[in-house]
Design an enzyme around this catalytic site. Structure first.
Site, short mmCIF file in Angstrom:
data_model
loop_
_atom_site.label_atom_id
_atom_site.label_comp_id
_atom_site.label_asym_id
_atom_site.label_seq_id
_atom_site.Cartn_x
_atom_site.Cartn_y
_atom_site.Cartn_z
CD GLU A 48 -2.23 1.42 2.83
OE1 GLU A 48 -2.58 2.57 3.20
OE2 GLU A 48 -2.26 0.43 3.58
CG ASP A 52 0.20 7.01 -1.06
OD1 ASP A 52 -0.92 7.48 -1.28
OD2 ASP A 52 1.14 7.70 -0.59
CG ASP A 121 -5.86 1.35 3.36
OD1 ASP A 121 -5.74 2.50 2.90
OD2 ASP A 121 -6.04 1.11 4.57
CD GLU A 124 -3.29 4.38 -1.52
OE1 GLU A 124 -3.19 5.57 -1.84
OE2 GLU A 124 -3.14 3.97 -0.33
#
Length: 244
Positions: A48, A52, A121, A124
């Site tokens: 994650e 991101d 989450d 990502e």
């Protein structure tokens, strides 16, 4: 969820993993790993983190290339609207990501596969997994397809409360009262979940959930905007106040 369903997800997203363990890692929530006493690295939090960063790079590049005269502040706001929790959760639902997640029993009982925070989450993490497996190009293609589309609606996700206020001012009396009372608060301090209603002149409209009150309020405002648009359209362009 069994691993034999993973081909269906890969078919949906248009990307086939060379390393299937990366995909499983991206879909493994910490609650599932914790129940089995697995090492921290087996859950999707590190992916994650990486996803991101990749998402921010790709979205920044997209905004820069497609808006040659946009000033920095507006580019920052636009990027924030595209990568906010509500936007990513919407993208996750588009590919039915919740159906493929490995969740602990507690998260399953409380509907974790439908929760914005868990979906965003995991989305990502999926980006991070694609990046590690295939590099920047397939990650960018995936983000372009599922995030950098329908920008007008995704901008609405980011500041729904302000947009709702503008709609109210344009369609209703200036004295209209908008509040966001908390209906439910649950979970440990490090993973709170808030549920709020958007209340207009004492009448409940949209409901929203989020890890913070602000996120829940934005979701509630977004749902309210959709409801008001339907009302306004059905009544010839004017909002008709509900009796209560």
């Amino acid at each position: 969820m069994s691993g034999d369903r993973l081909p269906k997800l890969q078919e949906t997203i248009g990307y086939t993993f060379q390393n299937k363990k990366l995909l499983q890692n991206a879909l493994t929530h910490s609650s599932y790993a914790n129940e089995r006493h697995w090492n921290y690295e087996t859950n999707n939090e590190r992916l994650e983190f990486l996803g991101d960063a990749v998402l921010e790079m790709v979205s920044s590049e997209f905004i820069f290339q497609n808006n040659p005269h946009m000033v920095e502040g507006k580019m920052t706001t636009l990027r924030a609207s595209l990568v906010c929790e509500m936007s990513l959760a919407t993208s996750a639902r588009e590919i039915h990501l919740g159906e493929y997640l490995y969740l602990g029993k507690g998260e399953i009982r409380t509907g974790g596969d439908k929760r914005d925070s868990i979906l965003s989450d995991a989305f990502e993490a999926l980006i991070g997994a694609i990046y590690l497996d295939g590099g920047y190009s397939p990650a960018r293609e995936f983000i372009t397809r599922y995030v950098l589309s329908d920008i007008e609606n995704r901008q609405l996700f980011y500041d729904s409360k302000t947009i709702l206020q503008e709609i109210i001012q344009g369609q209703m009396h200036q004295g209209t009262d908008i509040t966001y009372p908390v209906d439910k608060e649950e979970g440990p301090d490090h993973d709170k979940q808030f549920e709020v209603y958007c209340r207009i002149n004492g009448t409940n409209y949209g409901r929203g959930c989020g890890r913070t009150k602000k996120a829940a309020e934005q979701r509630a405002a977004y749902e309210t905007i959709l409801m008001l648009r339907e009302e306004i359209s059905a009544n010839g362009g004017k909002h008709v106040s509900k009796e209560h």
